[in-house]
Design a protein around this motif. Structure first.
Motif, PDB file in Angstrom:
ATOM      1  N   THR A  92       0.470  -1.017  -0.088  1.00 11.10           N
ATOM      2  CA  THR A  92       0.416   0.016  -0.149  1.00 11.10           C
ATOM      3  C   THR A  92       1.147   1.019  -0.100  1.00 11.10           C
ATOM      4  OG1 THR A  92       0.142  -0.139   2.491  1.00 11.10           O
ATOM      5  CG2 THR A  92      -2.391  -0.913   0.509  1.00 11.10           C
ATOM      6  N   ARG A  93       2.045   1.136   0.735  1.00 15.05           N
ATOM      7  CA  ARG A  93       2.559   2.151   0.678  1.00 15.05           C
ATOM      8  C   ARG A  93       4.212   2.625   0.159  1.00 15.05           C
ATOM      9  NH1 ARG A  93       2.561   6.194   6.352  1.00 15.05           N
ATOM     10  NH2 ARG A  93       3.217   7.554   5.029  1.00 15.05           N
ATOM     11  N   TYR A  94       4.668   1.513   1.076  1.00 16.81           N
ATOM     12  CA  TYR A  94       6.492   1.338   0.604  1.00 16.81           C
ATOM     13  C   TYR A  94       6.824   0.479  -0.712  1.00 16.81           C
ATOM     14  CZ  TYR A  94       6.679   3.970   5.176  1.00 16.81           C
ATOM     15  OH  TYR A  94       5.980   4.485   6.474  1.00 16.81           O
ATOM     16  N   TRP A  95       8.012   0.988  -1.096  1.00 14.24           N
ATOM     17  CA  TRP A  95       8.317   0.385  -2.629  1.00 14.24           C
ATOM     18  C   TRP A  95       9.381  -0.480  -2.547  1.00 14.24           C
ATOM     19  CZ3 TRP A  95       6.844   1.546  -8.619  1.00 14.24           C
ATOM     20  CH2 TRP A  95       5.045   1.953  -8.366  1.00 14.24           C
ATOM     21  N   LEU A  96       9.834  -1.669  -2.593  1.00 12.93           N
ATOM     22  CA  LEU A  96      10.565  -2.421  -3.076  1.00 12.93           C
ATOM     23  C   LEU A  96      11.401  -1.607  -3.486  1.00 12.93           C
ATOM     24  CD1 LEU A  96       9.385  -5.424  -2.355  1.00 12.93           C
ATOM     25  CD2 LEU A  96       9.869  -4.584  -0.666  1.00 12.93           C
ATOM     26  N   PRO A  97      12.810  -1.574  -3.496  1.00 12.58           N
ATOM     27  CA  PRO A  97      13.929  -1.971  -3.973  1.00 12.58           C
ATOM     28  C   PRO A  97      13.418  -1.457  -5.736  1.00 12.58           C
ATOM     29  CG  PRO A  97      14.788  -2.028  -2.277  1.00 12.58           C
ATOM     30  CD  PRO A  97      13.604  -2.555  -2.012  1.00 12.58           C
ATOM     31  N   GLN A 101      13.017   0.848  -8.636  1.00 16.45           N
ATOM     32  CA  GLN A 101      13.715   0.000 -10.125  1.00 16.45           C
ATOM     33  C   GLN A 101      13.473  -0.331 -11.582  1.00 16.45           C
ATOM     34  OE1 GLN A 101      16.959   0.505  -9.972  1.00 16.45           O
ATOM     35  NE2 GLN A 101      16.616   0.450 -12.825  1.00 16.45           N
ATOM     36  N   ARG A 102      11.660  -1.216 -11.651  1.00 22.11           N
ATOM     37  CA  ARG A 102      11.061  -1.655 -12.309  1.00 22.11           C
ATOM     38  C   ARG A 102      10.360  -0.508 -12.558  1.00 22.11           C
ATOM     39  NH1 ARG A 102      11.477  -6.348 -13.949  1.00 22.11           N
ATOM     40  NH2 ARG A 102       8.858  -6.582 -14.905  1.00 22.11           N
ATOM     41  N   PHE A 103      10.174   0.357 -12.085  1.00 24.79           N
ATOM     42  CA  PHE A 103       9.321   1.691 -11.972  1.00 24.79           C
ATOM     43  C   PHE A 103      11.007   2.298 -12.853  1.00 24.79           C
ATOM     44  CE2 PHE A 103       8.463   5.940 -10.920  1.00 24.79           C
ATOM     45  CZ  PHE A 103       7.152   6.510 -11.661  1.00 24.79           C
ATOM     46  N   LEU A 104      11.536   3.131 -12.475  1.00 23.67           N
ATOM     47  CA  LEU A 104      12.526   3.527 -13.478  1.00 23.67           C
ATOM     48  C   LEU A 104      12.530   3.636 -15.424  1.00 23.67           C
ATOM     49  CD1 LEU A 104      15.012   4.719 -10.838  1.00 23.67           C
ATOM     50  CD2 LEU A 104      12.802   5.574 -11.680  1.00 23.67           C
TER      51      LEU A 104
END
Length: 120
Positions: free
Chosen positions: A81-86, A90-93
């Motif tokens: 819900t809140r925190y993104w895993l590294p 990275q996949r988002f970028l």
């Protein structure tokens, strides 16, 4: 339970019914044709009961499966819900570079663990 017969052994109940049927037929209270109808109806009802029990078992299994899936989804939602895993970031970028900043659906699918709302 015992007094109302709810926990009675089905095999014992069947034997008792068949014994009673034989006694009634022998005592001439009930004709052979009537007894045959009663026995046929009894068999039909037992078969219907068996089928209903199977349907109930299947419904219980389906409900357990759906509850398990819901629990997994809820637990996963709590984690995401809140925190993104590294790795997600990275996949988002990478997705952002690949698809541009306007294609949120493609980016979300590329990240794989986030919705389009979460990648906005």
């Amino acid at each position: 339970h015992g007094a109302d017969g709810a926990d009675a052994d089905p095999a014992a109940a069947r034997t008792s019914f068949e014994d009673l049927s034989s006694e009634l037929l022998a005592s001439s209270f009930v004709s052979g044709t009537q007894m045959a109808k009663v026995l046929a109806e009894n068999r039909r009802l037992r078969q219907e009961l068996d089928e209903t029990k199977k349907e109930l078992d299947n419904a219980k299994k389906e409900l357990q499966y759906k509850e398990m899936v819901k629990k997994m989804i809820d637990e996963d939602a709590e984690m995401h819900t809140r925190y993104w895993l590294p790795e997600e970031h990275q996949r988002f970028l990478v997705g952002l570079q690949k698809f541009g900043h306007k294609d949120m659906k493609a980016i979300a699918e590329y990240v794989g663990t986030r919705s389009t709302v979460q990648v906005r």
